[in-house]
Design a protein around this motif. Structure first.
Motif, PDB file in Angstrom:
ATOM      1  N   ALA A  89       0.828  -1.213   0.000  1.00 42.07           N
ATOM      2  CA  ALA A  89       0.000   0.000   0.000  1.00 42.07           C
ATOM      3  C   ALA A  89       0.859   1.259   0.000  1.00 42.07           C
ATOM      4  CB  ALA A  89      -0.928  -0.009   1.210  1.00 42.07           C
ATOM      5  N   TRP A  90       1.994   1.242   0.738  1.00 46.39           N
ATOM      6  CA  TRP A  90       2.910   2.383   0.699  1.00 46.39           C
ATOM      7  C   TRP A  90       3.413   2.617  -0.726  1.00 46.39           C
ATOM      8  CZ3 TRP A  90       3.652   6.269   3.762  1.00 46.39           C
ATOM      9  CH2 TRP A  90       3.431   6.157   5.146  1.00 46.39           C
ATOM     10  N   ASP A  93       0.146   3.928  -2.756  1.00 45.49           N
ATOM     11  CA  ASP A  93      -0.366   5.234  -2.354  1.00 45.49           C
ATOM     12  C   ASP A  93       0.722   6.301  -2.278  1.00 45.49           C
ATOM     13  OD1 ASP A  93      -2.597   3.734  -2.080  1.00 45.49           O
ATOM     14  OD2 ASP A  93      -2.988   4.214   0.020  1.00 45.49           O
ATOM     15  N   ALA A  97       2.471   8.452  -6.081  1.00 48.36           N
ATOM     16  CA  ALA A  97       2.166   9.880  -6.063  1.00 48.36           C
ATOM     17  C   ALA A  97       3.268  10.664  -6.778  1.00 48.36           C
ATOM     18  CB  ALA A  97       2.008  10.366  -4.629  1.00 48.36           C
ATOM     19  N   SER A 205     -12.922   6.002  -4.362  1.00 49.46           N
ATOM     20  CA  SER A 205     -12.661   6.594  -3.051  1.00 49.46           C
ATOM     21  C   SER A 205     -13.793   6.188  -2.102  1.00 49.46           C
ATOM     22  CB  SER A 205     -12.584   8.119  -3.141  1.00 49.46           C
ATOM     23  OG  SER A 205     -11.499   8.507  -3.956  1.00 49.46           O
ATOM     24  N   TRP A 253      -0.270  15.376   0.576  1.00 47.24           N
ATOM     25  CA  TRP A 253      -0.464  13.945   0.315  1.00 47.24           C
ATOM     26  C   TRP A 253      -1.062  13.232   1.523  1.00 47.24           C
ATOM     27  CZ3 TRP A 253       1.531   9.803   2.969  1.00 47.24           C
ATOM     28  CH2 TRP A 253       1.325   8.544   2.395  1.00 47.24           C
ATOM     29  N   HIS A 257      -4.687  11.389   1.717  1.00 49.98           N
ATOM     30  CA  HIS A 257      -4.808   9.974   2.067  1.00 49.98           C
ATOM     31  C   HIS A 257      -5.786   9.782   3.230  1.00 49.98           C
ATOM     32  CE1 HIS A 257      -3.721   6.161   4.032  1.00 49.98           C
ATOM     33  NE2 HIS A 257      -3.415   5.757   2.812  1.00 49.98           N
ATOM     34  N   HIS A 262      -8.064   8.680  -2.972  1.00 52.67           N
ATOM     35  CA  HIS A 262      -6.782   8.018  -3.181  1.00 52.67           C
ATOM     36  C   HIS A 262      -5.656   9.047  -3.232  1.00 52.67           C
ATOM     37  CE1 HIS A 262      -3.750   5.283  -4.891  1.00 52.67           C
ATOM     38  NE2 HIS A 262      -4.477   4.365  -4.308  1.00 52.67           N
ATOM     39  N   ALA A 263      -4.596   8.764  -2.484  1.00 54.02           N
ATOM     40  CA  ALA A 263      -3.541   9.759  -2.265  1.00 54.02           C
ATOM     41  C   ALA A 263      -2.809  10.156  -3.531  1.00 54.02           C
ATOM     42  CB  ALA A 263      -2.546   9.228  -1.232  1.00 54.02           C
ATOM     43  N   THR A 264      -2.815   9.317  -4.564  1.00 53.80           N
ATOM     44  CA  THR A 264      -2.116   9.678  -5.797  1.00 53.80           C
ATOM     45  C   THR A 264      -2.741  10.899  -6.475  1.00 53.80           C
ATOM     46  OG1 THR A 264      -3.443   7.996  -6.932  1.00 53.80           O
ATOM     47  CG2 THR A 264      -1.219   7.376  -6.279  1.00 53.80           C
ATOM     48  N   LEU A 398      -7.601  -1.579  -6.297  1.00 54.99           N
ATOM     49  CA  LEU A 398      -8.698  -0.804  -5.730  1.00 54.99           C
ATOM     50  C   LEU A 398     -10.055  -1.469  -6.006  1.00 54.99           C
ATOM     51  CD1 LEU A 398      -7.564   2.815  -6.705  1.00 54.99           C
ATOM     52  CD2 LEU A 398      -7.401   1.730  -4.465  1.00 54.99           C
TER      53      LEU A 398
END
Length: 462
Positions: A89-90, A93, A97, A205, A253, A257, A262-264, A398
């Motif tokens: 996930a890191w 996400d 980015a 989302s 960011w 998140h 979604h953080a991107t 997702l």
């Protein structure tokens, strides 16, 4: 000599002018050089992406596969800030980015300082990108509509084009294609990814927290203000701007998140905030000049190696690993309607959507393709756009929970479709490449004393 009887520089007759003019005309010389530089960088990125993918597949299907999935699912971070995430996930996400920041920056550059600031040049690749999203989604939905297995949630998986892979293939096999086609593919892929990230923001989302979104606007506004006013704040040291802007961007960011979006998406928004045009002594915007980089060039120079050399390959490594289970497992995966929808959407839907939309736009505007480009070339580019890897894998994770049957089958289909599209495009574009080699050798030889081929002199070598 009448205009309709003039000869093309390569000795080919130019078709009579039509009221709507031409589309996909030759780029300006600076744009040609810039796209060539991007292709060289993405070639390296594509190779690293391929190595990371192969390594993940080998590890995930080896006797030590448990260690791969244990590493991917290992969680770390700070829970109160909603940042206790798995390693996978890191990568999805956080690291992506950076990739989407460059997507936003590239798109803004094209429409503000590139050749696509002219609507006549921008309309075709933008419309083609939209067609290349809509048709694959419709094909996928048509195949999965009658099923009751929850497969419809993955309708957006075959809509994306992988910039790194597609440009790497183009750079390796088709170095003599007209520069307009390279710009077409680059713009198509960037707009395609922008549409994909918009889809992610609106359709993928969950549990959106408006408070975090509202708070996020404060550092975003500060980032925009400082970036646009860099001359006032950073003076003669614009290269130091990223040291100040980077922590603010991380805050944007993190809040994005935490909001559930979604953080991107934050990466694209931050990319749009960076000024592309430089400011002259009187404060008026001026075009980028060699040796005088603006903030956009500085950020691109610093972050593209991070994206192509680390962020995207690491994401691919943790996202592409799937236990296939031999030929039986492969056969089972590719008979799943979800996998069939992805395969058909990427391999067939992409070229169909791109070519159909381009034809409709040219017909509606009474325009024609530039004499340096043929429809068969666009077919090759359309097939190449079916390499939907990075963003397709992101949308897959997702859509379906990692480790589920649909998720695994989708990964197999994404890999199979991307390889198929790359092979088919390579065959066709290599044939076209041989055709254009003689044309470009003649044009390159016909250069005047300024070192710029004469074919670019019509626009002043801009």
């Amino acid at each position: 000599m009448a205009p309709d009887s003039q000869n093309h520089p390569a000795g080919r007759p130019v078709p009579p002018a039509r009221p709507g003019g031409t589309v996909l005309a030759r780029s300006s010389y600076p744009e040609f050089l810039r796209i060539a530089a991007v292709l060289r960088k993405e070639t390296v990125g594509g190779v690293l992406l391929l190595i990371a993918t192969v390594a993940a597949l080998i590890w995930a299907n080896s006797p030590a596969s448990d260690s791969y999935f244990a590493l991917r699912d290992f969680e770390f971070g700070y829970e109160p800030w909603h940042l206790k995430l798995s390693v996978g996930a890191w990568a999805a996400d956080g690291l992506l980015a950076v990739f989407f920041f460059l997507v936003g920056l590239e798109l803004k550059y094209e429409f503000v300082a590139g050749d696509l600031r002219q609507i006549s040049k921008a309309i075709v690749p933008v419309a083609a990108a939209a067609g290349g999203v809509i048709v694959p989604a419709l094909i996928y939905a048509g195949i999965n509509f009658a099923t009751d297995s929850g497969g419809m949630r993955g309708w957006a998986i075959p809509t994306a084009t992988d910039i790194a892979f597609a440009l790497a293939v183009l750079a390796v096999i088709s170095s003599h294609l007209p520069s307009a086609l390279r710009i077409f593919l680059l713009t198509l892929a960037v707009v395609d990814d922008l549409i994909a990230i918009t889809i992610i923001a609106f359709f993928y989302s969950e549990d959106v927290h408006l408070l975090y979104l509202l708070v996020m606007l404060a550092p975003l506004a500060l980032f925009l203000y400082l970036a646009q006013s860099k001359r006032r704040f950073f003076g003669t040291h614009p290269a130091a701007a990223w040291l100040v802007l980077l922590p603010i961007g991380v805050a944007v960011w993190a809040l994005m998140h935490a909001s559930g979006v979604h953080a991107t998406v934050a990466g694209v928004l931050l990319g749009f905030c960076i000024p592309v045009l430089r400011r002259g002594p009187d404060g008026t915007p001026v075009q980028p000049q060699p040796g005088k980089p603006g903030l956009a060039e500085i950020f691109e120079h610093r972050f593209r190696p991070v994206s192509t050399g680390f962020a995207v390959p690491v994401f691919a490594f943790f996202s592409a690993g799937v236990a296939i289970g031999g030929f039986n497992g492969l056969g089972s995966a590719l008979t799943d309607p979800v996998a069939l929808g992805i395969l058909a959407g990427l391999v067939l839907g992409k070229p169909l959507g791109i070519l159909t939309t381009t034809w409709v736009v040219t017909a509606a505007t009474r325009a024609r393709l530039d004499s340096s480009v043929k429809w068969i070339d666009l077919l090759g580019i359309g097939i190449l756009a079916g390499i939907g890897f990075t963003v397709s894998l992101l949308v897959n994770d997702l859509s379906f929970d990692p480790g589920t049957e649909h998720n695994d089958h989708s990964k197999v289909a994404i890999l199979a479709a991307s390889v198929t599209a790359a092979l088919l495009a390579s065959i066709l574009l290599r044939i076209r490449n041989r055709h254009y080699r003689l044309v470009q050798e003649e044009e390159t030889a016909d250069a005047d004393q300024d070192g710029i081929p004469d074919v670019y002199d019509d626009d002043g070598g801009r």
